[in-house]
Structure formats: structure tokens, C-alpha cells
Design an enzyme around this catalytic site. Structure first.
Site, mmCIF file in Angstrom:
data_model
loop_
_atom_site.group_PDB
_atom_site.id
_atom_site.type_symbol
_atom_site.label_atom_id
_atom_site.label_comp_id
_atom_site.label_asym_id
_atom_site.label_seq_id
_atom_site.Cartn_x
_atom_site.Cartn_y
_atom_site.Cartn_z
ATOM 1 N N SER A 142 -27.098 13.025 21.316
ATOM 2 C CA SER A 142 -26.763 11.648 21.669
ATOM 3 C C SER A 142 -25.995 10.997 20.501
ATOM 4 C CB SER A 142 -28.038 10.880 22.029
ATOM 5 O OG SER A 142 -27.743 9.707 22.751
ATOM 6 N N ASP A 310 -27.692 14.244 33.379
ATOM 7 C CA ASP A 310 -27.420 13.142 32.451
ATOM 8 C C ASP A 310 -26.422 12.170 33.086
ATOM 9 O OD1 ASP A 310 -26.823 11.495 30.274
ATOM 10 O OD2 ASP A 310 -26.715 13.148 28.839
ATOM 11 N N HIS A 340 -30.614 12.477 30.413
ATOM 12 C CA HIS A 340 -30.146 12.506 29.025
ATOM 13 C C HIS A 340 -31.222 12.960 28.035
ATOM 14 C CE1 HIS A 340 -27.638 11.343 25.659
ATOM 15 N NE2 HIS A 340 -28.558 10.530 25.212
#
Lengths: 381, 381
Positions: A142, A310, A340
Site C-alpha cells: 500500500s 482490491d 486490499h
């Protein structure tokens, strides 16, 4: 001479005056870090693996990746020295809006906007202060993945390889939209005080809760959330009454409230705004002749990981990276209803991918792991 | 004797006192409607197609489905009498929070919570006031799809067929989460006044803008949005400055602001809250022995349509409907980067599907259309 802090001990390192990409100054900036495992080697050849945390993550990788970092685990602390920095702009030891300004007050609204490149430049200065000019690998998911990717483009000789997880080459319009909505939820709160709430009140709690709930809805897959909560009423509440009442909730509302309130306790709203804005500004193509030219110029062996469900960083974004990166090690897909956050929760799959990554950059051998060889749910280009 | 209003003229029909599913009362309720095309037949056999609008839609189907409703179009107004009602709770002619209460003031906070079933019951009463006890077909997308589905379960003999577009059998936990966030964005606005802002101020404009931006991000596919805006700066603004400033935006932020402000001009915040809450309460399984038992009990031939990139009502939700409905006509997939709103924008694909629907329920013949036979991008179970 490389001198590191004691193991698993939050330690702050001054990096001097810091200039941002957009031209602001942060005098006397500090980066906080923890290390796990003993350092072996020297400034230019060593066993350091730099792990980059996600937006609201911190240096406690032994907590948020507890199945993956430790003795005998994929990131084996008997073999590697895992270093985790707190991002510049954060609130867990590194300089951020809640830190003390040189004038003795808090930074607050005076804290400048940061880009992902700024976060990486600050960490580069930090590594140099430690006496480290090269690391074995850089891994992040991320916002940590965005940093890992920028590392490989800003400092192509600093690492043997990077592992870039659940992120894209740049912010998408949708990401900017939903992330700006989170920033706006905070800044609309009267307790925001334009960012100067420190010492004035407890801060924009209502706004932070609203922002985090939105963020959470992008971090978690709708299938996983629906399996858990569906349309079930929160115990003792009736969300189907004759009038809508905010204290009569569906279970999922209670869950989101609870998760958001937990974050408020441990995370500063100012840092949340600064780091969210940094993700809005994520764009490896900026000042490099565009996205694909920048990616093609990459010389660092790069492993990519994405998640099939995601919605924040959809898998086609990792496919785009894989088609354009100049030195691709492989592209892995986590198969999970979690969305995610799967890179934090699907430990079995991540274990195998990280072991494969480590083995590939060491001797190219097939990975061995504690789970047995099970390629199902994964594929590699 | 069926007597209808003049063509394309907004007309209000009193439906008397209305009781909600949760036990509240709305005395002297009104449903507004428009009709397009001449009525043929009688109370029990006629050419009426009831079209159900989406949350912020209205009776002007010749505007929002202009490529699909009209002379010679898929819903051919030379052949059918298309009737479009404004949903109960709305703000375009039917009784809602902004309507006058019997005491002469606005309903405001006194307006009760509604379910999708309530909206359908109100429309049933409306049709009876017109003298109509059966229609040829009921078609709706999104909130309109939820109503079409509930029609088929509440009143299985009222229609020859339904076409249910871009919706699910019940709200998912994720939908409840994001929809509640929208409600909360409005109710947090100081100008909300607990719903009693009428005559006090212009209403919760800031909250409505925030809510609509969130809604918009669920209505539009991230691929389409990214193709249009990417990380481009709004003209004359610099979103990459040394400090974050809300007036220095990315183009996508400006786009979302603009779209939201347009909605604020034409839609009441109270209605937005009531109808969003109705979607939170959407659950065909309630009091019917559960979801799949309810769906299996359906006797009305039902055509399903979904969108491959819909994140609000993902296609697996239409697949779930298709597996469980008792009388399935077919399942179609719109292939589009647009996301949920594709049923409003992908006219060529929708044209073919609606013609197929109409033909199937009339004589079972293959559809003829003005676009030529092109099954690409569609499939049918």
C-alpha cells in the site's frame, strides 16, 4: 561503521533540515525506527531488509506482520536485519504535524504537504545517518509499496531488489476522489481548527471517525464484509424502526464505528491528512517523462503483488506495472475475499511469495517453506 | 375506467393515508407521475410499462433514458404506455420530507423511515387510484431495480414480467457502510438541523456535496474516471503546492464538486437521506423465510441485468439472483468501464436487452433492433 539501536526498540534519528519536493522546509527532522535481527556486513553489503509500513501502520512490523517477520519466518530475523522506519509526516516517532516545532509549539497547519518521494528521501537521509548506503531488499504494501517503488526509481543502486505490494504507478482519479473525501471529512470538523487543534481540544474525532470509515470500506472487500455482517442488526439495536436513528444500527455500522474509534486512539488526524495527501500525489511519472518511461527505466529487480478483490488498488494496476517495469521479477496475485488488506491477513499466501522473493534474489533456488508447496491461488508472469 | 393525465405532464395523485412497514403514518400521501404513449386496454389487460427511477432520478424518463424511451425506441411509446412514478419520500412531486405536512409546516424530521416495500406499496395504491390493476411490465435500475424486484414478490399477479437492473436481493454490508457514511455526511452538517432546515436556511449544502461525492464514486467505474482525469490538475490550480489547499485541486476533485453541486440544486437533502436509508433496508428475505426462499417463491418472469465493473452492486449479486429466482427469463451483463451507471449510459447494450425483454414477454421471438444483431459484450444464462 554501522551502529544500530537495540533490537525492537523505538529509536529516533535526526536527519537534519529537510526540504520537500514542493519546496518547503522542515528544520531538524527526525525519523524513528525499529530493527529486528542482527546487522551483518558493512555499509555497502549487508543483510538489511527495509520494510515500509502502510498509511496508518507503524514500526511494529512484528505485530502487523507477525506471521511473516521473526525467527524462521519468511523475513527471517535470524538471517536478516529487518529495519522499519516510521514515515515522515507520521505520528509514531518521526516528525509530523503533531511534533514539536523548533519554536516550541506544535507544527500543526505549518507542516508542509509531502509526496511519496519526500518520504523516501527522508528515509535515505536516515539510512545515511546510520552509516548504511546499500540494503539487501526493500518491501512494502500500500503506501509502503508506493515508497518501495519510488526507492527503486530514485535510488536504483541502493538495493538488490524491491517487493511492491498492492499499489499502483500513480494515484488513480478514483483514489484521489475517495482520499480527498477522507481529508474533507476531517477538515470539515469544527475541532480541526485548520490543523491547529493541539492543546485546543481533543482534535477532530468525529471527522477522523468518518474518514477512517471511508478508508476502511476501501481496505476491506465487500464479500468478506458481507459474509461477516450482511444485514444483521447490531445486538440490542433496531435499524428497522419507524424513524431512522443513528443509535439504532446495522452490525456493520457498529463494526465500522468501532474500528474507526480504535484508530482515533492511536493515530493523529494531522498525520492522517498529510499521508493521505501524499498518496494523492503519488505519481512515478512526474518529472520523468511520464509513467511508462519512468517504469521502463527501472533497473531494480522488482517483485509485484496484488489482490484480486482490491477495489482501492485494483489488480489491473499491478498488471500495468508488470507490463512496463524495466526489471520484473514476477507478478503474484493474492486470491482473497478480504480486498486490499489481504496482504496483511493472507499470511499463508504472503509467506510463500516473500520466501520466493528472498530466494530469487539470493540464489535463484525454488523456495522452501513451512506450508508445503501449494501454488494454488497464485500465478506468476 | 382508466383515466390518465396528459402525456409528459407531471401529475399528482392522492393515495390517502399511508402506513409504513415499520408502523408510521403519512396522512394524505401523494404520488406524482408522468406517462408517455397512449393507454390501450383496460384495468386488467393493457399496454402499461411501469418504469422505476433510481435514487436521485425522477419521472422524466424521456430525459435520463432518452435513447431508450420514445417512438420507435426499445420502450416504444407508439406501442406502450410508459408510466413513471416519483418515489414516495422523493422531492419531485411525491410526498417526502420537503412536502407540506397536514399542519401546514414541512414534514422534515417527522417524515418516517421508508423501506423499498413501502415505496412499492405506495405505487400500488397509486395504480389503483388510476384504475389499473395489472401492467404489462415493470422495469427499473438501481433503487428502481430494487422496487421492480419487490413488486414481483409483493404482487406476483400484477405484471407479466419484470426487468431488474444493477441491484441485489438485499443491501450488502458494504453498501450499508458507504450509504450510512453518506447519510452521516449530511446529518453532521450544522445546517441539517435534525432534518428541519426548511425555512431556516438553505439546507445542509456542504453535507450534501460530501454525500453525493461519495455516492458518485460508487456509481462510476474507476477505469472510466481514470481515463478522463488521471492525476491531471484542474486548470489554473496546482494540487502539488508546498501546502495542501482545498482550492488547489486535481481535475477529478473539481469534477466531483461540480457534479455534487448540480445535484444539490435539484435534490432535497431530506429525500436523499430517506431514500438512501430505504436502500439500507432493502432485503427481499425479510419476513419471507430468508433470501433464497423468497427468491425461489417468485412466479414473475424476471430478466436480470448487471454491469461487469459495478462496485456498488457487483455482478456476483445479479448472479446470486439468477441462481435463486423462481422464474428467470435471463441474465445479461453490460460490459463497460462506466460501472454502476452503465445502465444509464450504455444505450446500445441496454437497447438490445430491453428489446429482447419486450419480445420475450410478447411472442418469444428474437429481438429486432436498429443496431443490427451484435451479441458481443453480452451473454445470457
Amino acid at each position: 561503521m554501522v551502529a544500530l539501536a537495540p533490537a525492537n526498540s523505538l529509536t529516533q534519528v535526526g536527519i537534519g533540515n529537510f526540504s520537500t519536493e514542493a519546496g518547503a522546509e522542515i528544520p531538524g527532522a527526525t525519523i524513528a525506527y525499529r530493527r529486528f535481527g542482527e546487522f551483518q556486513g558493512n555499509a555497502y553489503s549487508n543483510n538489511v531488509i527495509l520494510v515500509e509500513h502502510a498509511l496508518t501502520g507503524d514500526t511494529c512490523v512484528d505485530s502487523w506482520w507477525d506471521g511473516l517477520v521473526g525467527p524462521g519466518k519468511a523475513l527471517d530475523t535470524e538471517r536478516f536485519c529487518v529495519i522499519v522506519t516510521n514515515a515522515l509526516g507520521g505520528c509514531h516517532g518521526s516528525t509530523g504535524p503533531s511534533s514539536e516545532h523548533p519554536d516550541g509549539n506544535r507544527w500543526g497547519s505549518r507542516f508542509p504537504a509531502l509526496s511519496i518521494r519526500d518520504l523516501v528521501h527522508a528515509e535515505k537521509a536516515f539510512l545515511e545517518r546510520l552509516g548504511i548506503y546499500h540494503v539487501h531488499a526493500i518491501i512494502g504494501g500500500s503506501m509502503g509499496g508506493a515508497r518501495a517503488l519510488e526507492w527503486s526509481l530514485l535510488f536504483p543502486t541502493i538495493t538488490d531488489a524491491v517487493c511492491v505490494i498492492a499499489v499502483s504507478a500513480r494515484a488513480s482519479a478514483w483514489q484521489i476522489g475517495i482520499q480527498s473525501a477522507q481529508i474533507s471529512a476531517i477538515t470539515r470538523d469544527p475541532d480541526w481548527h485548520e490543523g491547529d487543534y493541539y492543546g485546543v481540544c481533543d482534535g477532530p474525532i468525529t471527522g477522523m471517525v468518518a474518514a477512517r470509515k471511508l478508508a476502511h470500506l476501501t481496505y476491506r472487500g465487500e464479500m468478506e464484509m458481507d459474509e461477516r455482517f450482511g444485514t444483521i442488526a447490531q445486538q440490542g439495536e433496531n435499524p428497522l424502526g419507524a424513524f431512522r436513528r443513528p443509535d439504532q444500527r446495522f452490525a456493520v455500522e457498529s463494526y465500522l464505528d468501532y474500528q474507526a474509534l480504535k484508530l482515533v486512539e492511536r493515530f493523529d488526524a494531522g498525520s492522517f491528512v498529510i499521508l493521505t495527501e501524499a498518496l494523492n500525489r503519488h505519481d512515478v511519472g512526474r518529472d520523468r517523462g511520464g509513467l511508462n518511461k519512468a517504469l521502463y527505466s527501472s533497473r531494480v529487480p522488482t517483485m509485484l503483488v496484488g489482490v484480486d478483490t482490491d477495489i482501492l488498488y485494483p489488480f489491473h494496476q499491478q498488471e500495468h506495472l508488470s507490463r512496463n517495469l524495466g526489471n520484473l521479477l514476477g507478478l503474484h496475485k493474492l486470491v482473497s475475499p478480504v480486498g486490499h488488506d489481504a496482504f496483511l491477513t493472507e499470511t499463508r499466501q504472503m509467506d510463500r511469495i516473500l520466501r520466493m522473493f528472498i530466494n530469487k534474489i539470493n540464489d535463484g533456488a525454488e523456495p522452501t517453506d513451512g506450508f508445503g508447496h501449494d501454488p494454488e491461488g497464485e500465478w506468476t508472469i
